[in-house]
Design a protein around this motif. Structure first.
Motif, PDB file in Angstrom:
ATOM      1  N   TRP A  28       0.834  -1.199   0.000  1.00 12.10           N
ATOM      2  CA  TRP A  28       0.000   0.000   0.000  1.00 12.10           C
ATOM      3  C   TRP A  28       0.869   1.249   0.000  1.00 12.10           C
ATOM      4  O   TRP A  28       1.875   1.328   0.714  1.00 12.10           O
ATOM      5  CB  TRP A  28      -0.906   0.008   1.229  1.00 12.10           C
ATOM      6  N   GLU A  32      -4.275   5.692  -1.243  1.00 11.70           N
ATOM      7  CA  GLU A  32      -4.977   4.643  -1.978  1.00 11.70           C
ATOM      8  C   GLU A  32      -6.443   5.045  -2.120  1.00 11.70           C
ATOM      9  O   GLU A  32      -6.971   5.823  -1.315  1.00 11.70           O
ATOM     10  CB  GLU A  32      -4.862   3.298  -1.261  1.00 11.70           C
ATOM     11  N   SER A  34     -10.306   4.096  -1.925  1.00 11.51           N
ATOM     12  CA  SER A  34     -11.169   3.141  -1.235  1.00 11.51           C
ATOM     13  C   SER A  34     -12.379   2.768  -2.092  1.00 11.51           C
ATOM     14  O   SER A  34     -12.631   3.370  -3.146  1.00 11.51           O
ATOM     15  CB  SER A  34     -11.653   3.734   0.087  1.00 11.51           C
ATOM     16  N   GLY A  49      -3.127   6.345  -6.127  1.00 12.44           N
ATOM     17  CA  GLY A  49      -3.951   5.160  -5.892  1.00 12.44           C
ATOM     18  C   GLY A  49      -4.837   4.836  -7.080  1.00 12.44           C
ATOM     19  O   GLY A  49      -5.006   3.673  -7.455  1.00 12.44           O
ATOM     20  N   LYS A  52      -2.759   3.448  -9.946  1.00 16.50           N
ATOM     21  CA  LYS A  52      -2.443   2.035  -9.745  1.00 16.50           C
ATOM     22  C   LYS A  52      -3.600   1.146 -10.194  1.00 16.50           C
ATOM     23  O   LYS A  52      -3.397   0.137 -10.874  1.00 16.50           O
ATOM     24  CB  LYS A  52      -2.122   1.774  -8.268  1.00 16.50           C
ATOM     25  N   THR A  72      -7.415  -2.666  -2.092  1.00 14.23           N
ATOM     26  CA  THR A  72      -7.646  -1.279  -1.695  1.00 14.23           C
ATOM     27  C   THR A  72      -9.082  -0.840  -1.886  1.00 14.23           C
ATOM     28  O   THR A  72      -9.635  -0.095  -1.073  1.00 14.23           O
ATOM     29  CB  THR A  72      -6.728  -0.329  -2.480  1.00 14.23           C
ATOM     30  N   CYS A  73      -9.723  -1.311  -2.969  1.00 15.59           N
ATOM     31  CA  CYS A  73     -11.057  -0.798  -3.289  1.00 15.59           C
ATOM     32  C   CYS A  73     -12.139  -1.865  -3.423  1.00 15.59           C
ATOM     33  O   CYS A  73     -13.322  -1.521  -3.498  1.00 15.59           O
ATOM     34  CB  CYS A  73     -11.014   0.025  -4.583  1.00 15.59           C
TER      35      CYS A  73
END
Length: 395
Positions: A28, A32, A34, A49, A52, A72-73
């Motif tokens: 991470w 990032e 979410s 983020g 990426k 992350t999401c």
């Protein structure tokens, strides 16, 4: 399972049959994106983020994979039940992925090296200015030091490494010897189901890794150790690791769980910290042909009740006040071997009477002078129950 459409970056929920998907393994960054942020677009276009996520999805789409998963999401971390389920399902999600892309944000292939690689993929791995010149910086990536990335490496059936600019480095099958050297994972376990390795050996691979939260060091090993255990953030890393070991005992007869060393005296049979397994690599669980398992353990909040052969109990409890606890495991001849040689034993010091003890000599695992695991089955037909206390508990 929530997946991301690689073309539209829209989410879709799946249950039952899951479509083919790519999965990301990464460290991470500071910023990032979410689940909530990606749903409530627009998000900041210059967000690293978001970049990426977009690059990951572009890569998957270019390899004809429509769906993708990134931690992350794709997890709504505001929902504690969903987060808990995701932690316990993580190993399975990496295991069932079509491809796993490892993004090394702190490693970069230069344009010269990339040109050499693209011109002649075969000679690149041998010429001095090719792979040999960058192998060391590749192995120093922080990705190799994190707790969560261990299961991601082990579980995924197809792993491909990428540098910080998403240039392909190599698939795991091409660099597995280098990965084995830096991770201390036997080369054979990078191409086989690593969950067939002994508990002690698997713990040794994780012993030098780190997580931001102490509890995560136990959580990231759940699928890796074939157990389910709800995470309890706030309990502390030591308690979480004890819980992990007790869960392993419920489903496994692998006595290498007790094959650890420490410079801390006065202990029970369970390790207080994962680092105690640092020297337990290459330990192999062994069962003699036709043998029966040791009588079941009984674990309470204070002590572990376990069976020890009467002959060993009587022989070593008289005089020096110790009992030898022989384990069904030994050290293989090298890190890639699976054949046992000499069996290990632990010395326990009696506390009061002949049925209570604690492990005080923790600095080493002692080996028998001869192979005796087969004989142990006969000995255990006549056994005593002994109570091994944990530090700090009342005896």
């Amino acid at each position: 399972m929530r997946l991301l459409d690689t073309a539209t970056l829209d989410f879709a929920e799946f249950s039952g049959a899951i479509p083919k998907y790519a999965i990301l393994s990464h460290r991470w960054g500071k910023i990032e994106v979410s689940y909530k942020q990606l749903r409530q677009r627009p998000v900041l276009q210059d967000s690293p983020g978001l970049a990426k996520i977009e690059e990951f999805c572009r890569l998957a789409a270019g390899r004809s994979i429509r769906w993708a998963w990134i931690d992350t999401c794709c997890i709504d971390k505001r929902n504690s039940a969903e987060l808990s389920e995701a932690i316990m399902s993580m190993y399975k999600w990496y295991e069932f992925s079509a491809e796993c892309y490892v993004h090394l944000a702190d490693f970069e292939i230069s344009s010269r090296e990339l040109s050499l690689k693209n011109q002649s993929a075969e000679s690149f791995w041998h010429i001095p200015e090719g792979w040999p010149s960058i192998r060391d910086s590749f192995s120093k990536s922080s990705w190799f030091t994190r707790g969560w990335t261990l299961q991601e490496l082990i579980a995924s059936s197809k792993v491909v490494f990428y540098d910080s600019h998403w240039n392909e480095i190599a698939p795991l099958k091409q660099v597995y010897r280098d990965v084995a050297e830096v991770t201390r994972i036997g080369e054979n376990w990078l191409v086989e189901d690593a969950r067939h390795a002994s508990v002690a050996t698997r713990m040794s691979w994780a012993s030098c890794r780190e997580t931001e939260l102490g509890e995560d060091m136990a959580c990231c090993l759940l699928g890796f150790c074939n157990v389910n255990m709800p995470p309890m953030y706030g309990e502390g890393g030591e308690i979480a690791f004890y819980r992990l070991q007790t869960e392993i005992m419920k489903t496994s007869d692998d006595e290498s769980l007790f094959a650890w060393t420490s410079d801390q005296g006065g202990s029970g049979l369970l390790a207080a910290h994962l680092s105690y397994f640092a020297n337990s690599g290459g330990i192999t669980m062994e069962t003699h042909a036709g043998s029966e398992s040791r009588p079941p353990y009984h674990m309470t909040n204070k002590r572990l009740e376990i069976a020890i052969p009467k002959k060993d109990f009587k022989l070593f409890s008289e005089g020096d006040g110790t009992v030898r606890f022989f384990l069904r495991c030994s050290r293989a001849s090298n890190i890639n071997a699976q054949k046992c040689d000499k069996a290990f034993y632990i010395e326990l010091s009696l506390l009061m009477g002949q049925r209570s003890a604690i492990r005080t000599e923790c600095a080493e695992l002692k080996e028998t002078g001869k192979y005796l695991i087969g004989q142990l089955d006969t000995d255990l037909a006549h056994n005593e129950r002994i109570y091994i206390f944990s530090p700090g508990s009342e005896v």
